[in-house]
Design a protein around this motif. Structure first.
Motif, PDB file in Angstrom:
ATOM      1  N   GLY A  56       0.873  -1.333   0.044  1.00 59.34           N
ATOM      2  CA  GLY A  56       0.129  -0.136   0.070  1.00 59.34           C
ATOM      3  C   GLY A  56       0.713   1.319  -0.025  1.00 59.34           C
ATOM      4  N   LYS A  57       0.574   2.205   0.731  1.00 60.17           N
ATOM      5  CA  LYS A  57       1.128   3.469   1.179  1.00 60.17           C
ATOM      6  C   LYS A  57       2.572   3.270   1.337  1.00 60.17           C
ATOM      7  N   LEU A  58       2.969   2.348   1.888  1.00 61.38           N
ATOM      8  CA  LEU A  58       4.465   2.040   2.649  1.00 61.38           C
ATOM      9  C   LEU A  58       5.407   1.451   1.255  1.00 61.38           C
ATOM     10  N   ARG A  59       4.975   1.422   0.289  1.00 61.38           N
ATOM     11  CA  ARG A  59       5.631   0.693  -0.794  1.00 61.38           C
ATOM     12  C   ARG A  59       6.693   1.600  -1.046  1.00 61.38           C
ATOM     13  N   ARG A  60       6.579   2.839  -1.508  1.00 62.12           N
ATOM     14  CA  ARG A  60       7.362   3.802  -1.762  1.00 62.12           C
ATOM     15  C   ARG A  60       8.679   4.069  -0.623  1.00 62.12           C
ATOM     16  N   VAL A  61       8.294   3.899   0.641  1.00 65.33           N
ATOM     17  CA  VAL A  61       9.054   4.110   1.342  1.00 65.33           C
ATOM     18  C   VAL A  61      10.167   2.906   1.849  1.00 65.33           C
ATOM     19  N   VAL A  62       9.471   1.601   1.788  1.00 65.82           N
ATOM     20  CA  VAL A  62      10.336   0.405   1.415  1.00 65.82           C
ATOM     21  C   VAL A  62      11.199   0.210   0.353  1.00 65.82           C
ATOM     22  N   GLU A  63      10.703   0.932  -0.869  1.00 65.92           N
ATOM     23  CA  GLU A  63      11.684   0.766  -2.151  1.00 65.92           C
ATOM     24  C   GLU A  63      12.844   1.748  -1.662  1.00 65.92           C
ATOM     25  N   LEU A  64      12.872   2.933  -1.188  1.00 65.99           N
ATOM     26  CA  LEU A  64      13.769   3.508  -0.913  1.00 65.99           C
ATOM     27  C   LEU A  64      14.736   3.114   0.293  1.00 65.99           C
ATOM     28  N   VAL A  65      14.188   2.631   1.035  1.00 65.28           N
ATOM     29  CA  VAL A  65      15.004   2.033   1.931  1.00 65.28           C
ATOM     30  C   VAL A  65      15.940   0.920   1.357  1.00 65.28           C
ATOM     31  N   ILE A  66      15.305  -0.084   0.371  1.00 69.52           N
ATOM     32  CA  ILE A  66      15.908  -1.002  -0.218  1.00 69.52           C
ATOM     33  C   ILE A  66      17.101  -0.446  -1.118  1.00 69.52           C
ATOM     34  N   GLU A  67      16.825   0.813  -1.833  1.00 72.90           N
ATOM     35  CA  GLU A  67      17.476   1.096  -2.808  1.00 72.90           C
ATOM     36  C   GLU A  67      18.800   1.926  -2.179  1.00 72.90           C
ATOM     37  N   LEU A  68      18.562   2.324  -1.047  1.00 73.43           N
ATOM     38  CA  LEU A  68      19.912   3.022  -0.333  1.00 73.43           C
ATOM     39  C   LEU A  68      21.241   2.215  -0.462  1.00 73.43           C
ATOM     40  N   PRO A  69      21.346   1.080  -0.264  1.00 69.14           N
ATOM     41  CA  PRO A  69      22.863   0.367  -0.464  1.00 69.14           C
ATOM     42  C   PRO A  69      23.107   0.268  -1.826  1.00 69.14           C
ATOM     43  N   TYR A  70      22.413   0.238  -2.714  1.00 68.18           N
ATOM     44  CA  TYR A  70      22.670   0.309  -3.977  1.00 68.18           C
ATOM     45  C   TYR A  70      22.968   1.643  -4.676  1.00 68.18           C
ATOM     46  N   ALA A  71      22.262   2.815  -4.199  1.00 68.44           N
ATOM     47  CA  ALA A  71      22.525   3.986  -4.713  1.00 68.44           C
ATOM     48  C   ALA A  71      23.866   4.630  -4.214  1.00 68.44           C
ATOM     49  N   LEU A  72      24.255   4.557  -2.891  1.00 66.30           N
ATOM     50  CA  LEU A  72      25.190   4.804  -2.295  1.00 66.30           C
ATOM     51  C   LEU A  72      26.603   4.072  -2.618  1.00 66.30           C
ATOM     52  N   PRO A  73      27.757   4.876  -2.711  1.00 62.68           N
ATOM     53  CA  PRO A  73      29.146   4.079  -2.987  1.00 62.68           C
ATOM     54  C   PRO A  73      29.239   2.730  -2.381  1.00 62.68           C
ATOM     55  N   GLY A  74      29.864   1.851  -2.736  1.00 62.76           N
ATOM     56  CA  GLY A  74      30.106   0.725  -2.014  1.00 62.76           C
ATOM     57  C   GLY A  74      31.027   0.635  -0.987  1.00 62.76           C
ATOM     58  N   VAL A  75      31.831   1.581  -0.728  1.00 61.96           N
ATOM     59  CA  VAL A  75      32.908   1.914   0.036  1.00 61.96           C
ATOM     60  C   VAL A  75      32.052   2.242   1.421  1.00 61.96           C
ATOM     61  N   VAL A  76      30.799   3.076   1.183  1.00 69.19           N
ATOM     62  CA  VAL A  76      30.088   3.426   2.607  1.00 69.19           C
ATOM     63  C   VAL A  76      29.729   2.059   2.960  1.00 69.19           C
ATOM     64  N   LEU A  77      28.945   1.254   2.290  1.00 68.36           N
ATOM     65  CA  LEU A  77      28.349   0.008   2.799  1.00 68.36           C
ATOM     66  C   LEU A  77      29.211  -0.867   3.275  1.00 68.36           C
ATOM     67  N   ALA A  78      30.610  -0.860   2.835  1.00 71.93           N
ATOM     68  CA  ALA A  78      31.424  -2.007   3.564  1.00 71.93           C
ATOM     69  C   ALA A  78      31.796  -1.399   4.827  1.00 71.93           C
ATOM     70  N   ILE A  79      32.125  -0.110   4.872  1.00 72.41           N
ATOM     71  CA  ILE A  79      32.478   0.324   6.396  1.00 72.41           C
ATOM     72  C   ILE A  79      31.121   0.119   7.461  1.00 72.41           C
ATOM     73  N   ALA A  80      30.063   0.339   6.741  1.00 73.30           N
ATOM     74  CA  ALA A  80      28.810   0.268   7.528  1.00 73.30           C
ATOM     75  C   ALA A  80      28.737  -1.230   8.055  1.00 73.30           C
ATOM     76  N   CYS A  81      29.160  -2.318   7.306  1.00 71.84           N
ATOM     77  CA  CYS A  81      28.953  -3.711   7.553  1.00 71.84           C
ATOM     78  C   CYS A  81      30.027  -4.126   8.474  1.00 71.84           C
ATOM     79  N   ILE A  82      31.397  -3.513   8.360  1.00 74.63           N
ATOM     80  CA  ILE A  82      32.293  -3.463   9.331  1.00 74.63           C
ATOM     81  C   ILE A  82      31.916  -3.410  10.838  1.00 74.63           C
ATOM     82  N   LEU A  83      31.286  -1.856  10.888  1.00 76.39           N
ATOM     83  CA  LEU A  83      31.028  -1.424  12.125  1.00 76.39           C
ATOM     84  C   LEU A  83      29.944  -2.232  12.580  1.00 76.39           C
ATOM     85  N   MET A  84      28.776  -2.619  11.896  1.00 77.18           N
ATOM     86  CA  MET A  84      27.862  -3.475  12.145  1.00 77.18           C
ATOM     87  C   MET A  84      28.003  -4.798  12.702  1.00 77.18           C
ATOM     88  N   PHE A  85      29.011  -5.474  12.157  1.00 77.87           N
ATOM     89  CA  PHE A  85      29.393  -6.801  12.588  1.00 77.87           C
ATOM     90  C   PHE A  85      30.913  -7.225  13.158  1.00 77.87           C
TER      91      PHE A  85
END
Length: 582
Positions: free
Chosen positions: A402-431
């Motif tokens: 329903g109305k949450l679709r666009r919000v969920v899509e934006l959250v899903i697209e975040l790791p693909y839209a931002l540079p991979g180095v940002v995701l890599a550092i985030a994963c290191i910190l997370m785990f």
């Protein structure tokens, strides 16, 4: 004889007795699961990154992060990043825009192989493209020697530094521009062209006075996409910039972690947020540009080729193939010659030709064999998992969110839209620390790379299934509900068979981009989990250019085979899923 219990009684017997406050309506189970998965893959890593930068130890203290962001090294790297990303985006816009218009508006021959080869040049890894151009312009280049253009021995490779980074990134990202403009050109009604032709407008006038103004939002978006890709590109600046100490933000983060290890994580987190900020500005600007294009237009007849080239037809086709020769053919020919010669400086001939370096990296060297195996396993595992998840996600997004679709899509697209180095550092910190409750750490294990691949490539995996789900009428599901099937049964027996072809394409596309990935794995690998991108980069740094060339050629052959497989199955796929099918 005992009577059978009623159906409702039999179901109640096996129904778990959850407390009333913990039960969810059956219709909400899938949307909630999708939402939680999106938060885990898309939002939580970047939230952890922000906390590490601005609230180390869970106490708000932004001074250290701001100091790192404004340090001399960070400012210099930021300026270098803007320089290379900005100028390469302009070059990509010029090259990709020209190719897109020629293949769409003219009657040039060989459009399908031209588009396929053009997109293939982007699907190969950036570090492979950089290595190919380094081999082409090296003082010992066999291709330049054959052309009589060989530089003097000992001459520094002219591609090292900002100029080479800009050139290679412009050529590598040009297909991104072309794909974006192809999408925009599909939305242009052919009636606009016919009206202009009835008024006596020449083809060039139609392009400059009608198509380019109509496509202005897509042109801006395409340039910004190339700019954001340049911001996060690691492979090209690493091979062409690090040897001469020309650092961009991704390579500065890599050097900090390589030098200081986990102790450099706070600084790396601050620099990653700076990368995310720069890239985020480009992403927002691109979204605003496409939003200005207005709503959807009903198109009775999409744009068709209207520019009859006449006698210029073979020259235009020749010019496009010459561009591909410069962009793809000559660099890979130089790469192949370097892999086939026995030693540096030895001229390639039938007497000196050897496949020993291919045998070395594919059969004998444990680290390279392991890297091929790891890349296959990581890419294939991510592809299979995402293929299954994409079916449930596509159904939930199209039917249940329903109305949450666009919000969920934006959250899903975040790791693909931002540079991979940002995701890599985030994963290191997370785990970095053991996971709560279970006390197990996946840091320095294959699972952290797999998690990063799942997060990064989920948007790519969803593209085909969501497009296919949008074309499916709901009467199948309504009939199933009348028969009393459960959600699991509907997904398994109705939705999954229909979406299986699209999910298979998604899996192959994910494998295509994950197999040669470097930006994420360069920061997440550990001993035993090396990927092809990491090993290629390490061999080049160690001076083993021939072995690195052999790996690059072998990996590119795998990518070519997967693309050909996808192209052969194009008739069974939803429209506009394969980027080279114009």
């Amino acid at each position: 004889m005992t009577l059978a219990a009623p159906a409702d009684a039999r179901q109640a017997r096996f129904r778990p007795a959850f407390p009333p406050g913990l039960t969810l309506p059956a219709g909400l189970l899938l949307p909630v699961a999708v939402l939680l998965s999106a938060l885990l893959l898309g939002a939580l890593p970047f939230l952890r990154l922000a906390i590490a930068a601005f609230a180390p130890g869970w106490h708000f203290a932004p001074d250290a992060a701001l100091t790192e962001m404004t340090s001399r090294a960070a400012v210099t790297a930021t300026l270098h990043t803007f320089e290379t990303a900005g100028f390469s985006a302009l070059g990509a816009l010029l090259i990709g825009g020209t190719v897109a218009l020629l293949l769409t508006t003219t009657d040039v021959r060989g459009k399908r192989p031209l588009a396929f080869a053009f997109v293939f040049s982007m699907m190969i890894a950036p570090q492979v493209a950089a290595l190919a151009f380094l081999s082409l312009f090296a003082p010992n280049s066999q291709v330049l020697a054959l052309l009589g253009l060989s530089p003097a021995p000992g001459t520094q490779n002219p591609l090292l530094g900002s100029g080479g980074i800009i050139l290679v990134m412009a050529l590598h990202h040009a297909p991104l521009v072309a794909i974006t403009l192809w999408t925009g050109l599909r939305s242009v009604p052919h009636s606009l062209v016919e009206a202009a032709q009835m008024e006596g407008a020449a083809p060039l006038t139609v392009v400059t006075r009608i198509l380019l103004p109509v496509l202005r939002p897509q042109i801006i978006a395409a340039a910004l996409i190339a700019f954001v890709a340049g911001i996060g590109n690691f492979g090209i600046p690493a091979l062409l910039g690090l040897p001469v100490n020309y650092l961009t933000l991704p390579t500065l983060i890599y050097r900090r972690l390589s030098s200081f290890g986990p102790a450099g994580l706070p600084d790396a987190a601050a620099l990653s947020l700076l990368v995310a900020l720069v890239a985020g500005l480009g992403i927002v600007a691109g979204m605003l540009a496409t939003r200005r294009a207005g709503g959807k237009i009903e198109i009775e007849r999409p744009l068709e080729p209207f520019w009859r080239l006449g006698r210029a037809r073979p020259f235009v086709a020749g010019g496009l193939w010459f561009l591909l020769l410069l962009k793809l053919g000559l660099p890979f020919l130089a790469l192949l010659s370097e892999a086939l010669t026995p030693a540096l400086g030895v001229a390639l001939s039938w007497q000196t030709l050897t496949f020993d370096k291919f045998a070395e990296v594919l059969l004998r060297q444990n680290v390279t064999v392991r890297a091929f195996r790891n890349s296959f396993l990581f890419a294939a595992s991510a592809a299979v998992i995402l293929a299954f998840l994409s079916i449930a996600f596509a159904y939930a997004l199209e039917r249940r969110m329903g109305k949450l679709r666009r919000v969920v899509e934006l959250v899903i697209e975040l790791p693909y839209a931002l540079p991979g180095v940002v995701l890599a550092i985030a994963c290191i910190l997370m785990f970095l620390k053991p996971l709560p409750l279970i006390g197990v750490s996946i840091y320095a294990t294959p699972f952290i790379i797999l998690f990063a691949y799942l997060a990064r490539f989920m948007p790519l995996a969803l593209k085909a299934p969501v497009a296919a789900m949008a074309q499916i009428e709901a009467h199948h599901e309504e009939a199933a509900k009348l028969d009393g099937v459960t959600l699991w049964q509907m997904l398994r027996f109705i939705v999954a068979p229909i979406l299986a072809p699209a999910a298979t394409v998604s899996a192959l596309m994910v494998f295509l981009v994950a197999f040669n990935e470097l930006t994420v794995s360069a920061l997440l690998w550990s001993s035993g989990t090396e990927t092809l991108g990491v090993v290629l980069f390490s061999l080049k740094e160690a001076g083993l250019a021939g072995e690195a060339a052999a790996i690059a050629i072998s990996a590119s052959v795998v990518i070519l085979a997967v693309m050909l497989l996808l192209d052969l199955s194009a008739r069974r796929l939803p429209d506009n899923v394969l980027p080279w099918r114009i």
